[in-house]
Design an enzyme around this catalytic site. Structure first.
Site, PDB file in Angstrom:
ATOM      1  N   GLY A   1       0.786  -1.229   0.000  1.00  0.00           N
ATOM      2  CA  GLY A   1       0.000   0.000   0.000  1.00  0.00           C
ATOM      3  C   GLY A   1       0.813   1.272   0.000  1.00  0.00           C
TER       4      GLY A   1
ATOM      5  CD  GLU B   1       1.291  -8.951   1.836  1.00  0.00           C
ATOM      6  OE1 GLU B   1       1.771 -10.009   2.231  1.00  0.00           O
ATOM      7  OE2 GLU B   1       0.103  -8.785   1.507  1.00  0.00           O
ATOM      8  N   PRO B   2       4.978  -4.791  -0.117  1.00  0.00           N
ATOM      9  CG  PRO B   2       6.798  -3.345  -0.128  1.00  0.00           C
ATOM     10  CD  PRO B   2       6.259  -4.566   0.544  1.00  0.00           C
ATOM     11  N   GLY B   3       4.078  -3.573  -3.418  1.00  0.00           N
ATOM     12  CA  GLY B   3       4.248  -3.803  -4.842  1.00  0.00           C
ATOM     13  C   GLY B   3       4.667  -2.502  -5.512  1.00  0.00           C
TER      14      GLY B   3
ATOM     15  CB  CYS C   1     -13.900   1.610 -29.862  1.00  0.00           C
ATOM     16  SG  CYS C   1     -13.093   1.831 -31.445  1.00  0.00           S
ATOM     17  CD  GLU C   2     -14.856   0.718 -23.551  1.00  0.00           C
ATOM     18  OE1 GLU C   2     -15.505   1.493 -22.815  1.00  0.00           O
ATOM     19  OE2 GLU C   2     -15.144  -0.474 -23.724  1.00  0.00           O
TER      20      GLU C   2
ATOM     21  CE1 TYR D   1      -0.933  -4.016  -8.484  1.00  0.00           C
ATOM     22  CE2 TYR D   1      -0.030  -1.899  -7.822  1.00  0.00           C
ATOM     23  CZ  TYR D   1      -0.384  -3.204  -7.518  1.00  0.00           C
ATOM     24  OH  TYR D   1      -0.176  -3.688  -6.251  1.00  0.00           O
TER      25      TYR D   1
HETATM   26  N1  LLP Z   1      -0.708  -7.285  -0.556  1.00  0.00           N
HETATM   27  C1  LLP Z   1      -1.950  -7.587  -0.945  1.00  0.00           C
HETATM   28  C2  LLP Z   1      -2.699  -8.609  -0.263  1.00  0.00           C
HETATM   29  C3  LLP Z   1      -2.516  -6.893  -2.005  1.00  0.00           C
HETATM   30  O1  LLP Z   1      -3.756  -7.164  -2.391  1.00  0.00           O
HETATM   31  C4  LLP Z   1      -1.761  -5.899  -2.667  1.00  0.00           C
HETATM   32  C5  LLP Z   1      -2.324  -5.149  -3.798  1.00  0.00           C
HETATM   33  C6  LLP Z   1      -0.450  -5.631  -2.222  1.00  0.00           C
HETATM   34  C7  LLP Z   1       0.036  -6.360  -1.158  1.00  0.00           C
HETATM   35  C8  LLP Z   1       0.445  -4.637  -2.864  1.00  0.00           C
HETATM   36  O2  LLP Z   1      -0.096  -3.336  -2.790  1.00  0.00           O
HETATM   37  P1  LLP Z   1       0.782  -2.085  -3.250  1.00  0.00           P
HETATM   38  O3  LLP Z   1       1.962  -1.933  -2.341  1.00  0.00           O
HETATM   39  O4  LLP Z   1       1.171  -2.248  -4.662  1.00  0.00           O
HETATM   40  O5  LLP Z   1      -0.117  -0.916  -3.072  1.00  0.00           O
HETATM   41  N2  LLP Z   1      -4.251  -1.919  -9.591  1.00  0.00           N
HETATM   42  C9  LLP Z   1      -4.222  -0.946  -8.529  1.00  0.00           C
HETATM   43  C10 LLP Z   1      -3.618  -1.501  -7.266  1.00  0.00           C
HETATM   44  C11 LLP Z   1      -4.305  -2.744  -6.769  1.00  0.00           C
HETATM   45  C12 LLP Z   1      -3.618  -3.356  -5.609  1.00  0.00           C
HETATM   46  C13 LLP Z   1      -4.113  -4.707  -5.348  1.00  0.00           C
HETATM   47  N3  LLP Z   1      -3.509  -5.309  -4.232  1.00  0.00           N
HETATM   48  C14 LLP Z   1      -3.486   0.307  -9.012  1.00  0.00           C
HETATM   49  O6  LLP Z   1      -3.015   0.293 -10.140  1.00  0.00           O
HETATM   50  O7  LLP Z   1      -3.393   1.285  -8.301  1.00  0.00           O
END
Ligand code: LLP
Length: 874
Positions: free
Chosen positions: A714, A750-752, A820-821, A850
């Site tokens: 997050g 667990e960041p993404g 086409c949206e 993402y």
């Molecule tokens: N852990 C869990 C269980 C999650 O569901 C997620 C993301 C993360 C970690 C990693 O979150 P992050 O650090 O990336 O915020 N498509 C959306 C984001 C969806 C996130 C889904 N879950 C966007 O492009 O903003």
């Protein structure tokens, strides 16, 4: 220049009027500044300057107390005398010859027979002394510095208008309006004054009976405006200690934008509904006579400022948002006189009777509701009770207090409604008592409980910008943010792709659209997180970007991997066959049964978030160690679609069912070794994770077998220049603190996004450049199929023309894709070089998270290619 007489000068260069308030005249260096500015302006226009000043700060309050007949008036006079003597000493001047006369006349007023009755003319004379003293000492000082300054008594030049029919005797003397229609005779007499620069008093003028009258609060601004109008001045400059007018009160909204240019009507509305830098009354004289005004900062004389004039760009949109507290709503229900001629007149007659001026009005068949503004009215309990008693004769009366009026100001409010849903949704949780739209189409006001208004303005301000209703990209109107002006903005480091431009352009030649990932940036982010000592285990949420090179890089950096599907698990082990399954998490949502079975078979750590799974498939879970995902009942995130906490979210076991889950788990011999929560993505609230930690620790204790608290991902990144970079230090400090409180548990994240978003860009070629109904659009060969975030979340991504990176961004385009949206739009009203041409390589920034992961072949457009850059260019 000195050989030319001032009168000839005036004809040649005209006049500029400068106004300085109390704090600007209370210190010696401030007077040096006034002298310099006046001289500079005179030289710039080759004309003459009139300086209008207020009393030294605090003096008018003292004089008001004396005028009100305070018991200690004599002591107050002594203190005022001392204050002026001391200040003259600071200015290096002898007090008596300079201000002796005025001090003597003020003392004389204390003994004046009129003091007994405190007649209004006497009060006006008392009040006038603040400005008489400050202007006299200022003129003496400036002359002593060798400047060509004269002093004049404003009462010879400003004349109160004859009393209006509804005007109280008080306002006929102590809150007067003046004549401002100039005539040639007045002007030429004025110009005959011998010096090039003149100093005079704000606030005071001549009453029709020849005595003194004053203009009321904010009077000095208004005096300057009157003089500006009478002289047909080139400009009226209001010098203050702030850099100009802002799109919101900067103390409440640090992201408030400087308003560089406004029309008179908008400025009038903004000052009436909140901004204190300029008095609303001062605008009309300048507006009627077409004299431009400027609000400027004495500390930054050459920077910033707000210009108010007729030629202000006709940019529609919300220019400012304000909040007024202490508003009283009075509603009269069940009006028995409905449809009787004059019933409204009867209601309002009662407001008049109690001398209350009404601000907003709402009516229905059986109700009249009005708001009373505390700055316009004396809203004592007595007055309100007396009013209510009278109104009871007409209908049932309800007084709602305290309320706050939140006002959006801008030209063409009615045509902006379609952009305001985000703003309206911010009011969703508050009780809106009243909505009022001004008949001049310049304001929209919401009245809510004062307590609900707390903290609302920064959110509303951000929503206005995000929705495009406040066109902050219009640089003619909007200047920098308050935070920037105050140096409180950490500059965004230069993005990596600027240094890699040549390599990127070359890659684009092999085909677009394509994503390019910069591994050094991934490593840098990973190392930032590794440096956070409070965190024991780090996992990367591969859903953000599962590119093999990224997975390898992060595993090398010591990260484990978090997966949400069997597909992701298989991909991980295909990419990294040697990876210890202990370093892999499986955190699915509503996954099919088989995925749990296979995850256990792979030996990864499985997280479950409901009781039903255990009940339905007991054999799959029997005797296993599991992590439990809990919904802590609140969520957050950059958009409602990424909020994963609370009742509306499908994720997590509700707190109320944890005991039930544990009962079932025990019967199956399941051991819960970790508790997990992930409540949203792109969360900007720094305290979010600390709170989660605390809450999870509570559950962990109750469960008894938990070793790890996983507080999810997050973490946000600054997508636009408006976003503050995430304060990692504050985040780490918060975690360190909470870790100390709960030393029994290891902490996992667990960041993404944080790890990969900034590392990726999307390269696309401009396909067509088209104008339609005044909107210029540049089309890209990438659309929402390649990068869904703008269409799905209204997400912001910076967009540049990589080909023309060094050219000025002098054009404005909507950047769209080929799908086409209607939602296939990457950004609206983006600044790009006007010369942007089909074939140019465009870059969409911060697309590493993402981006490709959410891409599709919609419209049968191919998925974008992907490249990886590692190390510097050769
Ligand atoms: N852990 C869990 C269980 C999650 O569901 C997620 C993301 C993360 C970690 C990693 O979150 P992050 O650090 O990336 O915020 N498509 C959306 C984001 C969806 C996130 C889904 N879950 C966007 O492009 O903003």
């Amino acid at each position: 220049m000195s050989a030319v007489s001032p009168t000839q000068d005036a004809a040649a260069g005209g006049w500029i009027v400068l106004k300085f308030g109390g704090t600007s005249v209370s210190r010696r260096h401030r007077w040096d500044n006034i002298g310099k500015l006046a001289q500079k302006r005179a030289d710039e226009i080759g004309g003459r300057v009139l300086v209008v000043v207020s009393a030294l700060s605090g003096v008018t309050n003292e004089l008001t107390a004396i005028a009100d007949g305070a018991d200690d008036s004599r002591q107050r006079f002594e203190a005022l005398q001392r204050r002026h003597h001391e200040f003259l000493a600071e200015l290096g001047l002898d007090a008596d010859p300079v201000v002796g006369v005025h001090l003597a006349s003020l003392r004389g007023l204390l003994d004046d027979p009129r003091a007994a009755t405190r007649s209004l003319d006497w009060q006006a004379e008392v009040l006038a002394h603040g400005e008489l003293l400050s202007s006299t000492l200022g003129a003496a000082y400036l002359r002593a510095q060798g400047l060509d300054f004269g002093w004049m008594d404003a009462r010879q030049w400003l004349h109160a208008l004859p009393p209006q029919p509804n005007q109280s005797p008080w306002s006929q003397r102590l809150s007067v309006n003046c004549r401002w229609q100039g005539d040639d005779d007045w002007r030429s007499r004025f110009a005959e004054q011998p010096t090039r620069m003149l100093l005079t008093q704000g606030f005071i003028c001549r009453h029709g009976d020849g005595g003194t009258a004053v203009l009321g609060r904010g009077g000095s601004d208004t005096s300057a405006a009157y003089f500006g109008a009478l002289l047909g001045a080139r400009r009226v400059e209001i010098w203050t200690d702030v850099p100009g007018m802002f799109s919101a009160n900067p103390r409440e909204v640090p992201d408030a934008r400087l308003l560089s240019r406004l029309g008179y009507a908008e400025a009038q509305e903004i000052t009436t509904t909140g901004a204190k830098v300029l008095h609303p009354r001062s605008i009309k004289p300048c507006r009627d006579s077409g004299v431009p005004m400027a609000v400027l900062d004495t500390e930054n004389p050459d920077m910033y400022g707000t210009v108010i004039d007729r030629s202000a760009a006709t940019v529609p949109g919300v220019k400012a948002i304000s909040r007024r507290n202490g508003v009283v709503l009075v509603s009269v229900e069940d009006i028995g006189m409905w449809q009787q001629v004059g019933y409204l007149a009867d209601v309002f007659e009662l407001f008049r009777k109690h001398a209350l001026s009404v601000d907003l009005i709402g009516t229905s068949q059986t109700n009249v509701t009005v708001s009373l503004d505390p700055s316009e009215n004396l809203l004592s309990q007595d007055v309100l009770s007396a009013l209510a008693a009278d109104l009871e004769k007409i209908g049932r009366v309800k007084v709602i207090v305290p309320c706050a009026a939140i006002t959006l100001v801008g030209r063409g409010m009615r045509s902006l409604l379609h952009m305001l849903p985000e703003v309206f949704s911010n009011f969703g949780h508050e009780r809106v008592h009243m909505i009022s739209q001004s008949s001049n189409d310049l304001n929209l006001t919401f009245v809510i409980d004062e307590a609900d208004a707390e903290g609302l303005l920064p959110q509303l301000h951000a929503a206005l910008i995000d929705s495009g209703a406040m066109p902050a990209q219009e640089t003619e109107v909007f200047g920098p943010r308050w935070r920037e002006i105050n140096g409180a903005v950490r500059p965004r480091p230069e993005p990596w792709w600027r240094g890699e431009r040549e390599r990127l352009l070359q890659l684009a030649r092999s085909g677009t659209p394509r994503y390019v990932y910069h591994l050094p940036t991934v490593r840098a982010r990973a190392r930032q997180l590794k440096a956070v000592a409070a965190v024991d285990h780090r996992y990367y949420a591969i859903k953000a970007n599962p590119h093999p090179a990224i997975l390898r890089t992060l595993v090398e950096e010591g990260f484990g991997l978090e997966c949400v599907s069997l597909g992701e698990l298989r991909h991980v082990f295909a990419t990294l066959p040697q990876l210890d399954p202990q370093r892999v998490l499986f955190t699915p949502s509503f996954a099919p049964h088989a995925e749990y079975q296979q995850a256990f078979a792979l030996g990864v750590t499985v997280t479950v978030d409901n009781v039903e799974a255990l009940q339905r498939w007991p054999d799959t879970f029997r005797g296993r160690s599991l992590w439990l995902r809990i919904d802590l009942g609140h969520g957050d995130g950059h958009h409602e679609k990424v909020n994963t906490g609370g009742k509306e979210a499908k994720f997590g076991l509700p707190a109320a069912r944890v005991d039930e889950f544990m009962d079932v788990a025990r019967t199956l011999g399941v051991i819960v070794t970790g508790v997990h929560a992930h409540l949203g993505s792109g969360v900007e609230t720094a305290g979010h994770w600390r709170l989660m930690c605390d809450e999870l620790a509570g559950f962990a204790r109750r469960i008894g077998t938990v070793a790890t608290l996983d507080i999810g991902g997050g973490l946000p990144i600054p997508y636009s220049a408006d976003d503050e970079p995430f304060d990692l230090d504050a985040w780490a400090a918060g975690l360190a603190e909470v870790r100390q409180v709960h030393p029994a548990f290891a902490l996992a994240i667990e960041p993404g996004r944080f790890l990969v978003a900034e590392a990726g860009v999307l390269l696309a070629a401009a396909t067509q450049v088209v104008e339609k109904d005044g909107v210029h659009r540049v089309g890209l060969d990438a659309g929402m199929n390649a990068l869904l975030r703008p269409a799905l979340y209204d997400a912001w991504h910076d967009i540049v023309n990589l080909q023309r990176l060094d050219e000025a961004e002098d054009g404005m385009f909507d950047v769209v894709g080929p799908i086409c949206e209607s939602s296939d739009i990457f950004g609206r009203r983006r600044r790009l070089p006007a010369a942007t041409t089909p074939g140019d390589t465009m870059l969409v920034a911060d697309a590493g998270a993402y981006g490709h992961a959410m891409a599709s072949t919609y419209n049968l457009r191919a998925l974008p290619d992907e490249d990886v850059l590692d190390g510097a260019a050769d």
